[in-house]
Write a protein that holds these residues in place. Sequence first.
Motif, short mmCIF file in Angstrom:
data_model
loop_
_atom_site.label_atom_id
_atom_site.label_comp_id
_atom_site.label_asym_id
_atom_site.label_seq_id
_atom_site.Cartn_x
_atom_site.Cartn_y
_atom_site.Cartn_z
N ILE A 81 -15.58 0.53 2.47
CA ILE A 81 -15.07 -0.83 2.56
C ILE A 81 -15.78 -1.74 1.57
O ILE A 81 -15.15 -2.55 0.87
CB ILE A 81 -15.22 -1.38 3.99
CG1 ILE A 81 -14.26 -0.65 4.93
CG2 ILE A 81 -14.96 -2.88 4.05
CD1 ILE A 81 -14.46 -1.01 6.39
N ASN B 168 -14.90 -0.90 -2.26
CA ASN B 168 -13.52 -1.22 -2.63
C ASN B 168 -13.12 -2.66 -2.30
O ASN B 168 -11.97 -3.03 -2.48
CB ASN B 168 -12.57 -0.24 -1.94
CG ASN B 168 -12.72 1.18 -2.46
OD1 ASN B 168 -12.31 1.49 -3.57
ND2 ASN B 168 -13.33 2.04 -1.66
N GLU C 114 -12.51 -4.13 0.40
CA GLU C 114 -11.30 -4.10 1.22
C GLU C 114 -11.09 -5.37 2.05
O GLU C 114 -9.97 -5.88 2.14
CB GLU C 114 -11.33 -2.86 2.14
CG GLU C 114 -11.22 -1.56 1.36
CD GLU C 114 -11.32 -0.34 2.26
OE1 GLU C 114 -10.85 -0.40 3.41
OE2 GLU C 114 -11.88 0.68 1.81
N GLU D 140 -10.30 -8.39 -0.30
CA GLU D 140 -8.95 -8.32 -0.84
C GLU D 140 -7.90 -8.64 0.22
O GLU D 140 -6.90 -9.31 -0.06
CB GLU D 140 -8.70 -6.95 -1.46
CG GLU D 140 -9.51 -6.72 -2.72
CD GLU D 140 -9.03 -5.54 -3.54
OE1 GLU D 140 -8.19 -4.75 -3.03
OE2 GLU D 140 -9.47 -5.42 -4.70
N SER E 52 -3.49 -2.21 10.69
CA SER E 52 -4.93 -2.06 10.43
C SER E 52 -5.49 -0.91 11.25
O SER E 52 -4.89 -0.48 12.23
CB SER E 52 -5.67 -3.37 10.73
OG SER E 52 -5.37 -3.83 12.03
N SER F 30 -4.08 -3.66 -7.12
CA SER F 30 -4.40 -4.03 -5.74
C SER F 30 -3.36 -5.00 -5.22
O SER F 30 -2.82 -5.82 -5.96
CB SER F 30 -5.78 -4.69 -5.70
OG SER F 30 -5.96 -5.40 -4.50
N THR G 61 0.86 -1.19 0.00
CA THR G 61 0.00 0.00 0.00
C THR G 61 0.89 1.24 0.00
O THR G 61 1.15 1.83 1.04
CB THR G 61 -0.91 0.00 1.24
OG1 THR G 61 -0.11 -0.30 2.40
CG2 THR G 61 -2.00 -1.06 1.13
N LEU H 108 -2.99 -0.66 5.89
CA LEU H 108 -4.37 -0.65 5.40
C LEU H 108 -5.06 0.69 5.64
O LEU H 108 -4.53 1.56 6.30
CB LEU H 108 -5.15 -1.79 6.07
CG LEU H 108 -4.47 -3.17 6.02
CD1 LEU H 108 -5.28 -4.19 6.83
CD2 LEU H 108 -4.29 -3.65 4.59
N GLU I 141 -10.79 -5.20 10.02
CA GLU I 141 -9.50 -5.56 9.43
C GLU I 141 -8.66 -6.34 10.42
O GLU I 141 -8.10 -7.40 10.09
CB GLU I 141 -8.73 -4.29 9.04
CG GLU I 141 -9.27 -3.50 7.89
CD GLU I 141 -8.51 -2.20 7.70
OE1 GLU I 141 -8.59 -1.67 6.58
OE2 GLU I 141 -7.86 -1.71 8.65
#
Length: 314
Positions: free
Chosen positions: A208, A211, A213, A216, A238, A73, A26, A96, A243
């Motif tokens: 969330i 995307n 999230e 993924e 996170s 991604s 990221t 994240l 997460e």
Amino acid sequence: MHLPVLLNEAVDALHIKEDGVYVDGTFGGGGHSRLILSRLGKKGRLIAFDKDLSAVAIARQIEDERFSMRHSSYAKIREGLQALKIDRIDGVLLDLGVSSFQLDEEVRGFSFRLEGPLDMRMDTSHGETAAEWINTVTESQLEEVIRNYGEERYAKQVARAIIVARARQRISTTIQLAEIVAAVVRASGYQRGSKQHPATRTFQAIRIYLNKELEELSLTLPQCVDLLNPGGRLVVISFHSLEDRIVKRFLRKEASQDNLPHKLPLRDKEVRALSSQRLQIVGKAQRPSAQEIAENPRARSAVMRVAERIMING
């Protein structure tokens, strides 16, 4: 200005080897990547991933032959590394959540405090915007998303209010949505004096969901372990419980040796040979210091977890 959370702590946790190969899953504003590069030798390598075109533009400013940027991604980490003919790595960092420059750009539509188009896509090159989704989704699905991804106790009331409001006028801006949600949450028992904006959970839920999230993240973690060399580190930061729950459960599962029938008459070496344990958890979950939170309030919910790849059947 983007302030990377747990900057030194995260890069320290990677245990950088000068000639190692590392992944920043990221890239964001590039703070972690730049520090990793500063610790790599001439033969080291860093590959960064990000869905956000703004992050890709920032990455292009880094002129370093050891650095590669992928507009993708992190869920496609294996595919991205294969394209670069890389099959093993020595560490991967996943920071994240949403970066400061995403939150502070009105046109991105992530912030409930800034007037802007209701977009919320990490990758603005394709996909459905939040406005498109909000104005077509069924009430039951909207309620489910707000409850499951935002952990909003007033999900039913919020969903109903959004459906009623959009029947009168299309919801197209962040402030429109924030005001609809805030009115409902405040009327339903929102605690005055709370530091959290009443629309926080709903905005989080929509972002969330759109995307993907959590999906993924769940796809990425096993790939990271597959790719790590023995001794390689997985570092994950996170920012909310959904997460962190996925990360914590995954690490526990991969670090567990309790996958064999009880009372088997096996010696330690034989147990290790049969065990599917692939990770060893390193230390306890770490949070930002009081000083960092004072300097960067957005860091207050961050949790960092670290694990190390162990030898297979070793």
